[in-house]
Structures are given as C-alpha cells and as structure tokens.
Design an enzyme around this catalytic site. Structure first.
Site, PDB file in Angstrom:
ATOM      1  N   LYS A  60      -2.183  -1.514  -3.852  1.00 29.22           N
ATOM      2  CA  LYS A  60      -3.054  -0.343  -3.774  1.00 29.22           C
ATOM      3  C   LYS A  60      -2.223   0.926  -3.835  1.00 29.22           C
ATOM      4  CE  LYS A  60      -6.012   1.969  -0.525  1.00 29.22           C
ATOM      5  NZ  LYS A  60      -6.493   2.033   0.820  1.00 29.22           N
ATOM      6  N   LYS A 120       0.860  -1.183   0.000  1.00 33.14           N
ATOM      7  CA  LYS A 120       0.000   0.000   0.000  1.00 33.14           C
ATOM      8  C   LYS A 120       0.898   1.235   0.000  1.00 33.14           C
ATOM      9  CE  LYS A 120      -3.507   2.448   2.622  1.00 33.14           C
ATOM     10  NZ  LYS A 120      -4.514   2.377   3.688  1.00 33.14           N
TER      11      LYS A 120
HETATM   12  C1  PBG Z   1      -7.412   3.383   5.681  1.00 34.67           C
HETATM   13  C2  PBG Z   1      -7.672   3.285   4.236  1.00 34.67           C
HETATM   14  C3  PBG Z   1      -7.481   4.255   3.235  1.00 34.67           C
HETATM   15  C4  PBG Z   1      -8.008   3.705   2.067  1.00 34.67           C
HETATM   16  C5  PBG Z   1      -8.466   2.434   2.378  1.00 34.67           C
HETATM   17  N1  PBG Z   1      -8.226   2.197   3.715  1.00 34.67           N
HETATM   18  C6  PBG Z   1      -6.964   5.634   3.290  1.00 34.67           C
HETATM   19  C7  PBG Z   1      -5.579   5.906   3.696  1.00 34.67           C
HETATM   20  O1  PBG Z   1      -4.734   5.030   3.815  1.00 34.67           O
HETATM   21  O2  PBG Z   1      -5.335   7.091   3.948  1.00 34.67           O
HETATM   22  C8  PBG Z   1      -8.086   4.392   0.736  1.00 34.67           C
HETATM   23  C9  PBG Z   1      -9.162   3.924  -0.163  1.00 34.67           C
HETATM   24  C10 PBG Z   1      -9.470   4.801  -1.304  1.00 34.67           C
HETATM   25  O3  PBG Z   1      -8.840   5.857  -1.553  1.00 34.67           O
HETATM   26  O4  PBG Z   1     -10.409   4.448  -2.032  1.00 34.67           O
HETATM   27  N2  PBG Z   1      -6.121   3.240   6.095  1.00 34.67           N
END
Ligand code: PBG
Length: 326
Positions: A249, A196
């Site tokens: 992601k 991520k």
């Molecule tokens: C929480 C999380 C996030 C997303 C999914 N889980 C945001 C982040 O890490 O700030 C992003 C999902 C999206 O942008 O569709 N940690």
C-alpha cells in the site's frame, strides 16, 4: 530468435477474438474489496467531498448499502470507524460497543455471507491522531501491541471474518495472532498491511477518517517510499508471525514492490488502491480529461498484472457494475 518480417506481433492483435485468446491477465471484479466508513449518529449517509460516491454511514444506514454491495456481487468490505470521542489511548478502538463492533454485528445480520474485514489501527481513535500509544512524544511500539491485540479480539468477537492491522508497529501480527488463538479465534485470518509506505496518497482518507496526526508525521513507523528491500523484510517478518495475507500500500506508485513481493512469497497478496489514487481519477474524469471507465479498468488490470490477488479499491462498486452490466 525470429525477427521481422517473419515475426509480426500485431498478428495476434488483429481481431477482438484473437486478442481475447492471448489475454494474459484476467479481471472479473470477483476479488475487489470495497472500503466503508462508519460514523456515530443516526440516519447518516454523507458524501465524502474528496471521494465522490463514497460516504460516511451511520450503523443504521449500513444495511441498505450492504444489500447493494451483495447485489453487485462484491465479495467483501473493509471497515473504518469514525468514533464520536477520541482519547490518548484510542479506547474507542477496542470498546465492545464501539462503532466498528456495532457495524460488524449489523452487517453480519443483514448479509451473513459478505466478508467483513476490519482495519486494526488506533489513528481514528486517538486524540493525537497517531497509530499507536504516544509515550514521551513518540509512538511507543511495544505499548501499542496490547491495544492492537485487544482491538482485533473485539472485532473478532463482533464477528469480523478477517482482521487487517494497518498500524506498522513491529510485532503486531504475532501479538494479534496470539490474542486471537488464546480466545478461540484461531480460524480468523490476519491480512497485514505489511509494506505500508508513508505516502501523500492517503490525503483524502485522512480527511474522511479524521485521522491526520496532530503533531509530526507517520515516518517513524510507515515505510520510506525509497525502499523496496525493506518491504520484503516487512513481508517476511509478517508471514513468519502468522500473517495469512499480506498487502502492499499504496498500489500504483508501488507496482514494482508488489511484483517483487509476488515473486518472493507464496501467500495471497493484496494491494490497496488508496484514496489519493482514487481522487485523482475522479477529479480528472470530472473535468473530462480522461475516460473514467477505461482508466479505472486499466488501473485495476495493471495492479492484477503486477501480482495482486486481491484489490482494495473505492472503485469496486463502479468496476463490477461496468464489468457485469448491473
Ligand atoms: C489507518 C489507515 C490509513 C489508510 C488505511 N488505514 C491512513 C494512514 O495510514 O494515514 C489509508 C487508506 C487510503 O488512503 O485510502 N492507519
């Protein structure tokens, strides 16, 4: 090697039937997961301005949405909670009566066969908006593990089918696996947000989930967009700790990472087509600059072609509607 004019690649593109015969990537919408945002309160269904067609639902409004999702033939949902109160330790995340715990029970009552995946993270629940416990001004890895494990366990107790940690702490998959196994949930799979990235494509989500960090940013735990080898290390580590499914992601700017992960590991692979990717398509389509249907199909097909088995996307409902004419 044969060459032109003996070889003419256009020969197999001449008719629709020929093109279908040699189609390499197939996509029927059966592997799309739809994210849902659940809030406190009653009778709430409020559209998220930067994510048209996506809403904040109170728990009592979930059944009607879930009925539609089932009718459309989507296999599952991914839940995000927006609690009423936030605190330093994100206690709303592991409250047995928290918004997600109640949402899972409600959805399971309405649609027992719909897969309920829960996001495991603290950022929506902490007053500082970070994904873990803050100690001396930094997000403390090891102190966060216990909180994440408690959260995952409480989601499993509520009936979640899969838990999906998105926090990017080291060792969280192992900590969650251990907690689940010790409490009779050895058959609940973990979908880890393994690679991520610290991405600006999460903008609309953070507004929707009210989870933007109140100081600093997430770069000390989410990955640097410049790195792909590190993504493979993250994935290998999560698999070693017991991840059943791994995820990359965001999706679109990271298709190379997705492909490399696909070549490297055998477990199922998910991709998250995130909020900023969705918002850009919606905005351009609204202006008449692109064909939304065609662009969405092209995007989702490309994510599959790069190697994803599962796609988490805000386009899920539209995509199956278009594919199946429902
Ligand atoms: C929480 C999380 C996030 C997303 C999914 N889980 C945001 C982040 O890490 O700030 C992003 C999902 C999206 O942008 O569709 N940690």
């Amino acid at each position: 090697m044969s060459h032109f004019p003996e070889t003419r690649l256009r020969r197999l593109r001449r008719t629709k039937a020929l093109r279908a015969l040699v189609q390499e990537t197939h996509f029927d919408g059966g592997d799309l997961i739809y994210p849902l945002f659940v809030t406190e309160g009653r009778s709430t269904k409020k559209e998220i301005p930067s994510m048209p067609g996506n809403y904040h639902f109170s728990v009592d409004r979930l059944p009607e949405e879930v009925d539609e999702i089932v009718r459309l033939g989507l296999p599952g949902v991914l839940l995000f909670g927006i609690p009423e109160d936030k605190d330093e330790m994100g206690s709303g995340a592991y409250d047995p009566e928290g918004v997600i715990q109640r949402a899972v029970r409600e959805i399971k009552k309405t649609a027992p066969d719909l897969m309920v995946i829960t996001d495991i993270c603290l950022c929506e629940y902490t007053s500082h908006g970070h994904c873990g416990a803050v100690v001396d001004g930094t997000v403390d890895n090891d102190a966060t593990l216990e909180l994440l494990a408690k959260t995952a366990l409480s989601h499993a107790r509520a009936g979640a089918d899969i838990v999906a940690p998105s926090d990017m702490m080291d060792g969280r998959v192992g900590a969650i696996r251990k907690a689940l196994d010790a409490n009779g949930f050895s058959l609940v799979p973990i979908l880890s947000y393994a690679a991520k990235y610290a991405s600006a494509f999460y903008g609309p989500f953070r507004e929707a989930a009210q989870s933007a960090p109140q100081f600093g940013d997430r770069r000390s735990y989410q990955m640097n967009p410049t790195n792909w080898r590190e993504a493979l290390r993250e994935v290998e580590q999560d698999v070693a700790e017991g991840a059943d499914i791994v995820m990359v992601k965001p999706a679109l700017a990271y298709l190379d990472v997705l492909q490399r992960v696909r070549e490297r590991v055998l477990c199922p692979l998910a991709a998250y087509n995130v909020s900023g990717e969705f918002a850009m398509v919606k905005a351009a389509a609204k202006n008449g600059w692109i064909s939304e249907t065609q662009v969405v199909m092209e995007i989702l097909t490309a994510i599959k072609r790069a190697g994803a088995d599962i796609i988490i996307t805000y386009h899920a409902k539209d995509a199956v509607r278009w594919l199946r004419g429902r």
